[in-house]
Design an enzyme around this catalytic site. Structure first.
Site, mmCIF file in Angstrom:
data_model
loop_
_atom_site.group_PDB
_atom_site.id
_atom_site.type_symbol
_atom_site.label_atom_id
_atom_site.label_comp_id
_atom_site.label_asym_id
_atom_site.label_seq_id
_atom_site.Cartn_x
_atom_site.Cartn_y
_atom_site.Cartn_z
ATOM 1 N N ASP A 1 35.622 16.771 33.620
ATOM 2 C CA ASP A 1 35.248 17.907 32.475
ATOM 3 C C ASP A 1 36.589 18.285 31.863
ATOM 4 O OD1 ASP A 1 33.592 19.693 31.275
ATOM 5 O OD2 ASP A 1 33.985 21.218 33.021
ATOM 6 N N THR A 2 36.372 18.633 30.757
ATOM 7 C CA THR A 2 37.609 18.853 29.895
ATOM 8 C C THR A 2 37.415 20.401 29.178
ATOM 9 O OG1 THR A 2 37.895 16.602 29.167
ATOM 10 C CG2 THR A 2 38.668 18.049 27.524
ATOM 11 N N THR B 1 28.147 10.701 33.257
ATOM 12 C CA THR B 1 27.842 11.139 32.016
ATOM 13 C C THR B 1 26.505 10.792 31.171
ATOM 14 O OG1 THR B 1 28.993 12.034 29.999
ATOM 15 C CG2 THR B 1 29.500 9.687 30.759
ATOM 16 N N TYR C 1 36.128 18.805 19.712
ATOM 17 C CA TYR C 1 37.083 19.693 19.086
ATOM 18 C C TYR C 1 38.391 18.839 18.116
ATOM 19 C CZ TYR C 1 35.302 23.910 21.273
ATOM 20 O OH TYR C 1 34.667 24.869 21.871
ATOM 21 N N ASP C 2 38.063 17.466 18.117
ATOM 22 C CA ASP C 2 39.245 16.599 17.919
ATOM 23 C C ASP C 2 39.662 16.713 16.379
ATOM 24 O OD1 ASP C 2 39.106 15.412 20.243
ATOM 25 O OD2 ASP C 2 38.479 13.498 19.471
ATOM 26 N N ARG D 1 42.350 12.833 28.469
ATOM 27 C CA ARG D 1 41.468 11.816 29.170
ATOM 28 C C ARG D 1 42.063 10.762 29.527
ATOM 29 N NH1 ARG D 1 37.762 12.560 26.251
ATOM 30 N NH2 ARG D 1 36.340 14.244 27.478
#
Length: 192
Positions: A69-70, A8, A151-152, A178
Site C-alpha cells: 500500500d502506498t 493486486t 499522483y506521478d 515502491r
C-alpha cells in the site's frame, strides 16, 4: 523459479513489480489465481491495509503472498492524503480528481514538501514481514508528464528536475518508494 502472489488487481503496479523482480521470481496477480473480489482496505494505516490484503490471500488460497500500500503524505496538509490517497476525491477512485483536489488544497501554499511511502507486507507460512520505502520530493503546481500513474504527474522527487510521470519506467523503478520497499523485501527473501 518460485511463484509468489502480489495481491493486486492494478495492472500498472503489477507490471512495475514484475519488472523489478523479473530475474528472481514469477510474480502473479490476483486475477491469475482466480481472485476476482475486492479485498477490503479498512486499515488505519497503509501498513495495516497491506497486511489485510496479504493475509486475506494467504488464508483463502493458502499461497505465500505479498501486498503493498502506498500513501502520498503532504506536509502542509498534515500528511494528507496518506492512507486515503487512492480515494482522496471519493469513490470510485479517480487519479485525475485526486490530483485536482490536492492541487486545489495546496493553492497559494509555498510549502510543497511531500513524500511517497510504500509498505510491503509478505505473508509466508502464516508469518508477516514488513518492508518500507520512502522517497522525498515536492508537489508541483501543475501536472507534467504522461507516464506513470496515480499522483506521478504532480510529484517531483528530490534531486530531479522532472516528475515521476516525465521519467521513463526504468529510471523511476530505480528510485521510487515502491522500488526501495521492494529492495528491502528482496534482501529479506535473500536472507531467509
Amino acid at each position: 523459479m518460485e511463484t509468489i502472489v502480489f495481491a493486486t488487481h492494478n495492472q500498472n503496479k503489477l507490471n512495475e513489480i514484475k519488472s523489478i523482480l523479473k530475474e528472481r521470481f514469477n510474480v502473479v496477480g490476483l486475477t491469475e489465481i482466480g481472485c476476482t473480489e475486492e479485498i477490503p482496505e479498512n486499515g488505519a494505516t497503509i501498513a495495516e491495509n497491506a497486511a489485510i490484503r496479504a493475509r486475506f490471500v494467504y488464508e483463502k488460497y493458502n499461497l505465500n503472498c505479498f501486498a503493498d500500500d502506498t500513501g502520498l503524505e503532504v506536509d502542509a496538509l498534515n500528511g494528507e492524503p496518506g492512507v486515503f490517497s487512492a480515494r482522496y476525491a471519493g469513490e470510485p477512485t479517480d487519479s485525475v480528481k485526486n490530483m485536482e483536489k490536492l492541487l486545489f488544497k495546496l493553492k497559494n501554499n509555498s510549502n510543497r514538501k511531500a513524500r511517497f511511502r510504500t509498505v510491503i507486507v509478505y505473508v509466508e507460512n502464516g508469518i508477516s514481514t514488513f518492508s518500507e520505502g520512502v522517497v522525498e520530493g515536492n508537489i508541483t503546481e501543475s501536472k507534467k508528464g504522461e507516464k506513470g500513474f496515480g499522483y506521478d504527474p504532480i510529484f517531483k522527487p528530490d534531486g530531479y528536475k522532472v516528475t515521476f510521470a516525465e521519467m521513463g519506467s526504468e529510471e523511476k523503478n530505480k528510485i521510487s518508494h515502491r522500488a526501495k520497499a521492494t529492495q528491502f523485501f528482496l534482501q529479506f527473501l535473500d536472507n531467509k
